[in-house]
Every structure is written in C-alpha cells, then in structure tokens.
Enzyme design. Structure first.
Site: not given
Ligand code: LLP
Length: 402
Positions: A299, A303, A328
């Site tokens: 992360r 990001y 690296c």
């Molecule tokens: N539902 C759908 C259709 C989604 O695409 C996602 C997340 C969630 C639920 C869950 O979202 P949450 O409640 O966790 O915000 N890798 C990124 C986050 C990518 C989220 C993708 N979709 C990070 O590390 O911030």
C-alpha cells in the site's frame, strides 16, 4: 494488541502479520447491530483479507461473502460461508467461473456488462439452470477518495449506467435462464464522507422503484463496501449513520439490505511486524532497513498510503528516518520521514492498520517468501498461515528443469 509483541515476533519470526480476532468480532457486531430491525446481510469483502481463518471467524458470526473470483468463492465455501450468502462480482468473469458459480448455487452473480449478462445466460442455458443475478449500477458519483480506489464514476470501468441497467433488467426478466433479483453499486473504497453514499443510494433506490412499476421485483439492495477507517487522523463514517442513511434512501422498499465491507472489518485488526536489519545514513539522510518489504505490504508503494509505524520497547530521542525494505526498487518503503529512536539489529517495528489489503496484495517479488499470519483471540495466539518456504515458491517450476 495486548499480547507481548516482542514475544510474538520471537515465537513466529518476522516479517509477520498479526490479526486481532476480538477486534474483528467487535466490528462485525457493531455493523450488524446498526442494521437491526431491517432485513440485512453483511457480505464480507474477501479481497481485503482472504485468510481462511479470518473468513471462518466472520462466517461463524453469520457473515456472508462478497467474492471477486471463483477462487474467493471457493475460499468462502471452504471457510464455511453459507452458499446463499455468497455474491460473485467482478468486471470480467470467465465462462468456467460462471459455470462453477451456477453449479455451486450461490446467492447472486453480479453482472457488470450487457455482454457478461449474455454469457451468464448462455452458460445457465447449457446447465439448464436459472441464474440469480444482480446488476452493478454505476451511479456516476464522486466518492471523494483516492482516484485508484474510486469506482462509481462513469470514467471507471465498473458497472453499467442507469439506462443500460434498466434495459438489462428488462431483458433478464424475460429470459428463461436469468432471474434478476438484486441491484448493486459500489462507489469506492476508504470512504470518509457519507453524502456520496447517500446520493448513490437515492439514485439506485429510484431505479428499484421504476423497475417495480414494470413488475420487476428487486429483493436484494446491495450498497457495496467502502466504509473508511482511521489510518492517521481521519474522521470516518459511523456504523449507525451509515445504516440510517441507507434506511432513509430505501424507505418503503421491501428489500434485504446487503453491504460488502472489507477494510472496515479487518484493517485495524491487523499489524505487520518487521524487524530492523540495519540503519544507515546516506548524505545526511537516515534509512532504517527492515526485513519486510513492498512485496509484503504494497500500500505505501502503490498508493503512497500512510501506515503508522512504531518501534516496540525502544526508548531514546527520535529523529526522522525512511523505513525501507530490501527489494531493489526505490519505491520499496513503508514510511518516509518517520520519527523513530535509534534502532539496532532485531529491534521490532509495528506497521499499523495492515489487516486489509496487506497480505492479499503480497507477492513473491525478488523470490521473497510470503509472511506468516497469526491470529490473536481471547488472549491466545495461533498460527493461521505458515511462513512460505523457497520450496513452496519453486514447486510449480522445478519439474520443468531440463
Ligand atoms: N465491494 C466491491 C464491489 C469492491 O470492489 C470492494 C473493494 C469492496 C466491496 C470492499 O471495499 P472496502 O470495504 O474494503 O473498502 N487495494 C486497495 C483497495 C481496493 C478496493 C477494491 N474494491 C487499498 O489497499 O486501499
């Protein structure tokens, strides 16, 4: 985390992910209670942390699962999630994934395009089954979050616009092999403002009403995931305000409310433990080099995300340092300008809020083995994933050496 962190690091080694299961339980019940009095289901977004024990812990409390690949569907089922609590979303599902989802008879396949609807219809026809579907609507709302995790604008690849969704519902309703029972949206992740969610709910609830007028009866109203969490000093959305906003927007509709939180459930349940290898100063700039790296927790690199970093049981005057891993890449860092005391070999650093999108985004870059994972529950600790070995990593290649 009350357990002795140094003792955990010694017992299991570092780099290590540690998850507080009591915290996860507390998050689940807080959210579930906020929905009390209405038909609701919490479909945990498995992508945030797909360790089988984490999913099982949530399933034991009654959670469903939101999955984005057939692999995640299998994980959910292996972990004991009821098949009628599983949703399969994602912009590109393969035929074999659609087939397996239909055979497994999960609650909903969430469609993200007209072309995908036709594929699902075709596969369902082959199997002589009726596919329960929902359609992901893109309400064209700016969620006011990081552009990489914003998904509800027309410029994003997710879902279909309202007019298209309506056409798809009309088609699906006539099809012998499709049963349109759900509607879905997800406008983004790490949302700290309620207004965009409210707005999206209102738009989508209006669509449900107009579908009802033409005798298309939507039973599941899925508001997606996205509730933000505190990484540093964010003010986030309370579970009660969240639920109330959804109740308000769906007033008068006889639907089961679904939500798909990932980060909310697990981010602050988890910490990443990493040990100091060396310190060095380059041209006056201080670096703390640790045994974890971007392959373990991506992360910050991906990001520029902030994760609080603390040294465990080390006293002394603090100065600014970049905390970096051995990979690296200049982008391999956990924090820049972090205030830390002087550190020596094997001192322990804790990287907070690492329970969501930590291990699940880990890779084997630089042939680094994936970290072990540990659960803390009722004062006890236990291994929930063994540390990967070199042999695990080369298993699928060794057989092909000439
Ligand atoms: N539902 C759908 C259709 C989604 O695409 C996602 C997340 C969630 C639920 C869950 O979202 P949450 O409640 O966790 O915000 N890798 C990124 C986050 C990518 C989220 C993708 N979709 C990070 O590390 O911030």
């Amino acid at each position: 985390m009350n357990n002795d962190m140094n003792a955990l690091a010694v017992k299991y080694g570092t780099p290590l992910y540690v998850y507080d299961f009591d915290y996860i339980e507390n998050r689940y019940t807080t959210l579930k209670d906020a929905f009390a009095g209405k038909k609701s289901m919490i479909n945990y977004a498995v992508k945030a942390n797909s360790n089988l024990s984490v999913i099982q812990h949530l399933a034991n409390m009654g959670a469903g699962a939101d999955c984005v690949s057939i692999g995640e569907v299998r994980r959910a089922m292996d972990a004991g999630v009821d098949k009628y609590k599983i949703i399969f979303s994602g912009v590109g599902k393969r035929d074999d994934e659609i087939r397996e989802a239909l055979e497994k008879d999960i609650l909903l396949i969430n469609l993200e395009s007209e072309a995908e609807m036709k594929r699902v219809e075709m596969v369902a026809k082959e199997l002589n089954k009726e596919a329960r579907i929902s359609i992901r609507v893109n309400p064209n709302i700016d969620p006011q979050t990081h552009p990489y995790i914003s998904t509800g604008l027309n410029e994003n690849k997710f879902g279909v616009e309202i007019a298209m969704a309506k056409r798809m519902y009309i088609y699906a309703n006539k099809s012998e092999f499709l049963n349109p029972v759900g509607i879905h949206f997800h406008i983004g992740s790490q949302l700290t403002k309620l207004d965009p969610i409210k707005e999206a709910c209102v738009i989508v609830a209006d669509l449900v009403r107009s579908l009802r007028a033409i005798k298309i009866d939507i039973k599941f109203f899925d508001v997606g995931g996205g509730i933000g969490v505190v990484y540093s000093d964010e003010v986030t959305i309370s579970a009660t305000d969240y639920a109330q906003a959804i109740f308000e927007a769906t007033k008068g509709l006889d639907v089961t409310l679904l939500c798909e939180p990932g980060r909310y459930m697990v981010a602050n349940a988890g910490a990443f433990f990493t040990s100091v290898l060396y310190e060095k100063v380059n041209d006056g700039k201080r670096f703390v080099i640790v045994d974890g790296a971007m392959n373990d927790l991506l992360r910050p690199s991906l990001y520029n995300a902030y994760h609080k970093i603390e040294a465990v049981n080390v006293e002394g005057e603090k100065t600014s340092a970049d905390v970096v891993g051995p990979v690296c890449e200049s982008g391999d860092f956990f924090g820049k300008g972090v205030q830390l005391p002087s550190l020596k070999h094997n001192d322990l650093l804790i990287i907070h809020s690492a329970g969501a999108y930590g291990f699940t985004m880990a890779s084997n870059y630089n042939t680094r083995a994936k970290a072990a994972e540990v659960a803390l529950e009722a004062g006890e600790d236990r291994l929930i994933r063994a540390r990967e070995t070199y042999e695990d990593q080369v298993r699928l290649e060794l057989a092909y050496l000439k």
